[in-house]
Scaffold this motif. Structure first.
Motif, short mmCIF file in Angstrom:
data_model
loop_
_atom_site.label_atom_id
_atom_site.label_comp_id
_atom_site.label_asym_id
_atom_site.label_seq_id
_atom_site.Cartn_x
_atom_site.Cartn_y
_atom_site.Cartn_z
N TRP A 197 41.17 66.00 66.07
CA TRP A 197 42.24 66.75 65.39
C TRP A 197 43.47 66.77 66.28
N GLU A 198 44.65 66.64 65.67
CA GLU A 198 45.90 66.77 66.44
C GLU A 198 46.44 68.19 66.39
N SER A 199 46.19 68.88 65.29
CA SER A 199 46.66 70.27 65.18
C SER A 199 45.97 71.12 66.25
N PRO A 200 46.71 72.03 66.89
CA PRO A 200 46.07 72.85 67.94
C PRO A 200 45.13 73.92 67.38
N ARG A 201 45.15 74.12 66.06
CA ARG A 201 44.26 75.16 65.52
C ARG A 201 42.81 74.66 65.51
N LEU A 202 41.93 75.47 66.11
CA LEU A 202 40.54 75.03 66.26
C LEU A 202 39.67 75.36 65.06
N ALA A 203 40.23 76.17 64.15
CA ALA A 203 39.37 76.74 63.10
C ALA A 203 38.64 75.67 62.27
N ALA A 204 39.35 74.60 61.87
CA ALA A 204 38.72 73.59 61.00
C ALA A 204 37.56 72.91 61.73
N ALA A 205 37.78 72.59 62.99
CA ALA A 205 36.71 71.94 63.77
C ALA A 205 35.53 72.90 63.96
N GLN A 206 35.84 74.16 64.21
CA GLN A 206 34.75 75.14 64.41
C GLN A 206 33.94 75.32 63.13
N ARG A 207 34.66 75.38 62.00
CA ARG A 207 33.95 75.52 60.71
C ARG A 207 33.06 74.30 60.46
N HIS A 208 33.62 73.14 60.74
CA HIS A 208 32.85 71.90 60.51
C HIS A 208 31.64 71.84 61.44
N GLN A 209 31.84 72.27 62.67
CA GLN A 209 30.74 72.26 63.63
C GLN A 209 29.60 73.17 63.17
N ALA A 210 29.97 74.35 62.66
CA ALA A 210 28.95 75.30 62.21
C ALA A 210 28.21 74.73 60.99
N TRP A 211 28.96 74.09 60.11
CA TRP A 211 28.36 73.50 58.91
C TRP A 211 27.39 72.36 59.29
N LEU A 212 27.82 71.54 60.25
CA LEU A 212 26.94 70.45 60.72
C LEU A 212 25.69 71.03 61.36
N ALA A 213 25.85 72.09 62.17
CA ALA A 213 24.70 72.70 62.84
C ALA A 213 23.71 73.23 61.81
N ASP A 214 24.22 73.79 60.71
CA ASP A 214 23.33 74.25 59.64
C ASP A 214 22.50 73.10 59.09
N ASN A 215 23.02 71.90 59.22
CA ASN A 215 22.29 70.71 58.74
C ASN A 215 21.64 69.94 59.90
N ASP A 216 21.42 70.66 61.01
CA ASP A 216 20.72 70.08 62.18
C ASP A 216 21.46 68.92 62.83
N ILE A 217 22.79 68.92 62.71
CA ILE A 217 23.57 67.87 63.38
C ILE A 217 24.34 68.55 64.51
N GLN A 218 24.02 68.18 65.74
CA GLN A 218 24.58 68.88 66.90
C GLN A 218 25.84 68.17 67.40
N THR A 219 26.86 68.98 67.69
CA THR A 219 28.11 68.43 68.23
C THR A 219 28.60 69.34 69.34
N GLU A 220 29.55 68.81 70.11
CA GLU A 220 30.18 69.62 71.17
C GLU A 220 31.69 69.63 70.87
N LEU A 221 32.27 70.82 70.90
CA LEU A 221 33.73 70.91 70.71
C LEU A 221 34.39 70.63 72.06
N VAL A 222 35.21 69.57 72.13
CA VAL A 222 35.78 69.17 73.43
C VAL A 222 37.30 69.13 73.34
N GLN A 223 37.94 69.46 74.47
CA GLN A 223 39.40 69.36 74.56
C GLN A 223 39.78 69.22 76.03
N GLY A 224 41.07 69.08 76.28
CA GLY A 224 41.58 69.03 77.66
C GLY A 224 40.91 67.94 78.48
N GLU A 225 40.52 68.34 79.71
CA GLU A 225 39.98 67.34 80.65
C GLU A 225 38.71 66.67 80.15
N ARG A 226 37.87 67.47 79.50
CA ARG A 226 36.60 66.91 79.00
C ARG A 226 36.88 65.80 77.97
#
Ligand SMILES: Cc1cc2nc3c(=O)[nH]c(=O)nc-3n(C[C@H](O)[C@H](O)[C@H](O)COP(=O)(O)OP(=O)(O)OC[C@H]3O[C@@H](n4cnc5c(N)ncnc54)[C@H](O)[C@@H]3O)c2cc1C
Length: 424
Positions: free
Chosen positions: A154-183
């Motif tokens: 995502w280019e937008s600095p708002r994290l909400a969409a990524a966080q919502r998507h991450q939670a939805w994926l986790a509900d479906n047993d798909i694990q992700t890591e939210l990364v930014q900056g140096e990582r």
């Protein structure tokens, strides 16, 4: 042995199978049928692997379990279509042809249908990597898929969409890591600073090179005694105990036939009394042969809606959903859009000397984003495996296993009811 009707009208020996279409689905089905002891002939009017299976992104997108038709897509469809750099295109000259399909597409977003399709995609995609590993291990070609990880950015600095998507994926047993900056910079150093954050899928796989994968499957198939016939199939005549395959040159009889002709399956289905809303979803690619090393992962842009990633042939940038049928020529503007988006995210691509090859192909897509994995309702020896839309490479090996299980009247490893040929 297969018999050609015009040269000899003897009954073919048992266990003769014809597979129509040598894309990644047909090649996978041909190999799987061979593994199950069948005597297999593969037909394609062109060289194997030159349809949609040639120019795709080569990403095994198991996390794509949301059907294309969903409320969010429908809400944004008009703005995506009107945006000249957007991912959606509907050539004006084709709108009247596509209207009935679009109506079904809208209906597929109704809650009950959507939930059913989502569950079916989850089942199919979850089984897909294991199936590829079984298939490639069997032919000694495991190097063709690589656990490379994937970044959805995502280019937008708002994290909400990524966080919502991450939670939805986790509900479906798909694990992700939210990364930014140096990582994020450490994971993918060449990404522009415009990219603010990403979801990292560490377990994601890609193929080494889509066309090479097809060639590898073909080589294994022919080395094991499979026959490839380069002829276009003009019609199919099913009967209770055999299927006749018509070509311009000859007619052949088989005990079983599996139709895997991608988006072109629709025409052959008409020859056996079935009309399906199978449409061509045109997609485009650019491949920068000398830029493959610029990226370590496949990258998807959540906002720009395109994908790019390293392949053996170079850095491939793919995207666009253009509902334009089978005959219109590629639209040059789409390549410029892909070039623009990729240069925005990977500044090193802004070098004037970087040459790229251009390609357009046809994804075989049904309105509910599910493939057909089924038999003819009246002639069970005629089987169908097509319509894998954006996910044909991902789903090829599992599709092949399922169609063979069905053909052999074995229990299927997942529920294939949602993939029925008569669901529309
Ligand atoms: C731009 C783009 C990017 C994509 N990226 C990805 C990705 O990253 N991951 C993923 O999983 N999927 C991706 N896909 C989708 C994937 O490429 C397709 O779903 C898949 O290739 C379909 O394979 P297929 O074998 O069904 O069809 P095809 O590869 O199109 O093969 C069909 C074959 O049938 C043959 N044929 C047609 N008619 C006849 C006839 N009458 N007689 C004989 N032969 C015939 C054709 O010549 C062709 O070889 C992408 C697609 C596109 C266009």
């Amino acid at each position: 042995m297969v018999s050609s009707i015009s040269s000899q009208s003897v009954k073919p020996a048992p266990d003769a199978v014809a597979v129509i279409g040598a894309g990644v689905i047909g090649l996978s089905c041909a190999l799987e049928a061979q593994r199950q002891g069948f005597n297999v002939t593969l037909f394609d009017r062109d060289g194997p692997g030159l349809g949609a299976s040639f120019g795709n992104a080569g990403y095994l997108a198991t996390e794509l379990i949301e059907p294309l038709s969903n409320p969010a897509t429908l809400r944004s469809a008009l703005s995506l279509w009107l945006n000249p750099k957007g991912p959606l295109a509907l050539p004006l000259g084709y709108i009247h042809r596509i209207a009935p399909w679009l109506l079904r597409f809208v209906l597929a977003a109704l809650p009950k249908s959507l939930q059913r399709s989502r569950q079916a995609l989850l089942q199919l995609n979850s089984a897909s990597i294991d199936a590829w590993q079984r298939s490639l291990d069997d032919i000694g070609a495991r190097e063709q898929i690589i656990k490379s990880g994937y970044l959805l950015v995502w280019e937008s600095p708002r994290l909400a969409a990524a966080q919502r998507h991450q939670a939805w994926l986790a509900d479906n047993d798909i694990q992700t890591e939210l990364v930014q900056g140096e990582r994020l910079a450490e994971l993918e150093p060449s990404l522009s600073h415009r990219v603010h954050h990403a979801l990292y899928f560490p377990d994601a796989y890609r193929v080494k090179e889509p066309y090479e994968l097809c060639q590898r499957l073909l080589t294994a198939f022919t080395e094991r005694g499979g026959q490839f016939i380069q002829q276009g199939v003009t019609g199919l005549i099913p009967a209770a105990h055999e299927i006749t395959v018509n070509t311009a040159k000859d007619d052949y009889r088989y005990d079983y036939t599996i139709l895997c002709a991608g988006v072109w399956s629709r025409k052959l289905l008409n020859s056996v009394g079935i009309d399906l809303p199978l449409e061509a979803e045109r997609g485009y690619h650019l491949t920068f042969p000398t830029a493959g090393a610029m990226l370590r992962h496949h990258i998807g842009s959540a906002e720009r809606k395109f994908v790019m990633g390293p392949l053996a042939s170079g850095l491939r940038v793919v995207g666009m959903t253009e509902l334009g049928g089978l005959t219109l020529p590629p639209c040059k503007r789409r390549f410029d859009v892909l070039r623009h988006h990729s240069q925005q995210l990977v500044p090193e691509l802004n070098t004037a000397v970087l040459e790229a090859s251009e390609w357009m192909g046809h994804r075989p897509t049904l309105p509910d984003s599910l493939p057909v994995i089924d038999q003819h309702p009246d002639y069970s020896r005629l089987c169908f495996a097509f319509g894998n839309q954006h996910l044909g490479v991902t789903q090829a090996a599992i599709t092949a296993e399922l169609i063979l299980q069905l053909m052999q009247k074995r229990a299927t490893s997942i529920d294939i009811t949602p993939f029925g040929v008569d669901r529309f």
